[in-house]
Design a protein around this motif. Structure first.
Motif, PDB file in Angstrom:
ATOM      1  N   CYS A  45     -22.554 -33.173 -24.669  1.00  0.00           N
ATOM      2  CA  CYS A  45     -21.611 -34.520 -23.828  1.00  0.00           C
ATOM      3  C   CYS A  45     -20.786 -35.143 -24.953  1.00  0.00           C
ATOM      4  O   CYS A  45     -21.306 -35.531 -25.940  1.00  0.00           O
ATOM      5  N   MET A  46     -19.362 -35.276 -24.604  1.00  0.00           N
ATOM      6  CA  MET A  46     -18.440 -35.554 -25.575  1.00  0.00           C
ATOM      7  C   MET A  46     -17.535 -36.331 -24.977  1.00  0.00           C
ATOM      8  O   MET A  46     -17.054 -35.926 -23.835  1.00  0.00           O
ATOM      9  N   THR A  47     -16.509 -37.025 -25.522  1.00  0.00           N
ATOM     10  CA  THR A  47     -15.321 -37.726 -25.031  1.00  0.00           C
ATOM     11  C   THR A  47     -14.185 -36.841 -25.145  1.00  0.00           C
ATOM     12  O   THR A  47     -14.327 -35.435 -25.820  1.00  0.00           O
ATOM     13  N   LYS A  48     -13.113 -37.064 -24.416  1.00  0.00           N
ATOM     14  CA  LYS A  48     -12.103 -35.917 -24.523  1.00  0.00           C
ATOM     15  C   LYS A  48     -11.532 -35.714 -25.986  1.00  0.00           C
ATOM     16  O   LYS A  48     -11.299 -34.528 -26.298  1.00  0.00           O
ATOM     17  N   GLU A  49     -11.481 -36.844 -26.601  1.00  0.00           N
ATOM     18  CA  GLU A  49     -10.812 -36.728 -28.159  1.00  0.00           C
ATOM     19  C   GLU A  49     -12.017 -35.697 -28.888  1.00  0.00           C
ATOM     20  O   GLU A  49     -11.405 -34.943 -29.495  1.00  0.00           O
ATOM     21  N   GLU A  50     -13.284 -35.686 -28.509  1.00  0.00           N
ATOM     22  CA  GLU A  50     -13.928 -35.025 -29.475  1.00  0.00           C
ATOM     23  C   GLU A  50     -13.810 -33.363 -29.017  1.00  0.00           C
ATOM     24  O   GLU A  50     -13.872 -32.787 -29.783  1.00  0.00           O
ATOM     25  N   PHE A  51     -13.905 -33.500 -27.491  1.00  0.00           N
ATOM     26  CA  PHE A  51     -13.586 -32.030 -27.293  1.00  0.00           C
ATOM     27  C   PHE A  51     -12.213 -31.458 -27.687  1.00  0.00           C
ATOM     28  O   PHE A  51     -12.320 -30.247 -28.229  1.00  0.00           O
ATOM     29  N   MET A  52     -11.097 -32.045 -27.766  1.00  0.00           N
ATOM     30  CA  MET A  52      -9.944 -31.775 -28.226  1.00  0.00           C
ATOM     31  C   MET A  52      -9.962 -31.416 -29.822  1.00  0.00           C
ATOM     32  O   MET A  52      -9.646 -30.453 -30.188  1.00  0.00           O
ATOM     33  N   ALA A  53     -10.705 -32.132 -30.418  1.00  0.00           N
ATOM     34  CA  ALA A  53     -10.964 -32.094 -31.971  1.00  0.00           C
ATOM     35  C   ALA A  53     -11.648 -30.683 -32.147  1.00  0.00           C
ATOM     36  O   ALA A  53     -11.379 -29.971 -32.949  1.00  0.00           O
ATOM     37  N   LYS A  54     -12.676 -30.565 -31.325  1.00  0.00           N
ATOM     38  CA  LYS A  54     -13.533 -29.321 -31.320  1.00  0.00           C
ATOM     39  C   LYS A  54     -12.616 -28.112 -31.146  1.00  0.00           C
ATOM     40  O   LYS A  54     -12.797 -26.966 -31.652  1.00  0.00           O
ATOM     41  N   LEU A  55     -12.093 -27.927 -30.050  1.00  0.00           N
ATOM     42  CA  LEU A  55     -10.870 -26.961 -29.812  1.00  0.00           C
ATOM     43  C   LEU A  55      -9.905 -26.729 -30.936  1.00  0.00           C
ATOM     44  O   LEU A  55      -9.738 -25.396 -31.355  1.00  0.00           O
TER      45      LEU A  55
END
Length: 86
Positions: A44-54
């Protein structure tokens, strides 16, 4: 249903039970349990965390830091080869 719609529905239902201390205690325990599950689940992550992971993953790919499946290998086999305890 959007998050805003869901919040409105939840607020409406809380209004119905707000004067019942027993139901409010049950609700508080359930909400606390849900919050703990979210905190324990690292998927479970925020959109910002997801984009940073990408972005991090794309940089790893550019550097050649990735693993691919070998011919005839399953995903489980690959994960074991990479050191995951499956």
């Amino acid at each position: 249903m959007t998050a805003l719609n869901l919040k409105a529905e939840i607020d409406t239902n809380i209004g119905i039970i707000a004067n019942d201390e027993g139901l409010m205690k049950r609700l508080a325990r359930y909400v606390k349990k849900l919050a703990a599950e979210k905190q324990a689940d690292d998927s479970c992550m925020t959109k910002e965390e997801f984009m940073a992971k990408l972005e991090r993953a794309e940089k790893q790919i550019e550097k050649g830091e990735y693993t691919t499946l070998m011919p005839g290998e399953t995903v489980v086999d690959m994960l074991k080869r990479c050191g995951y305890d499956i």
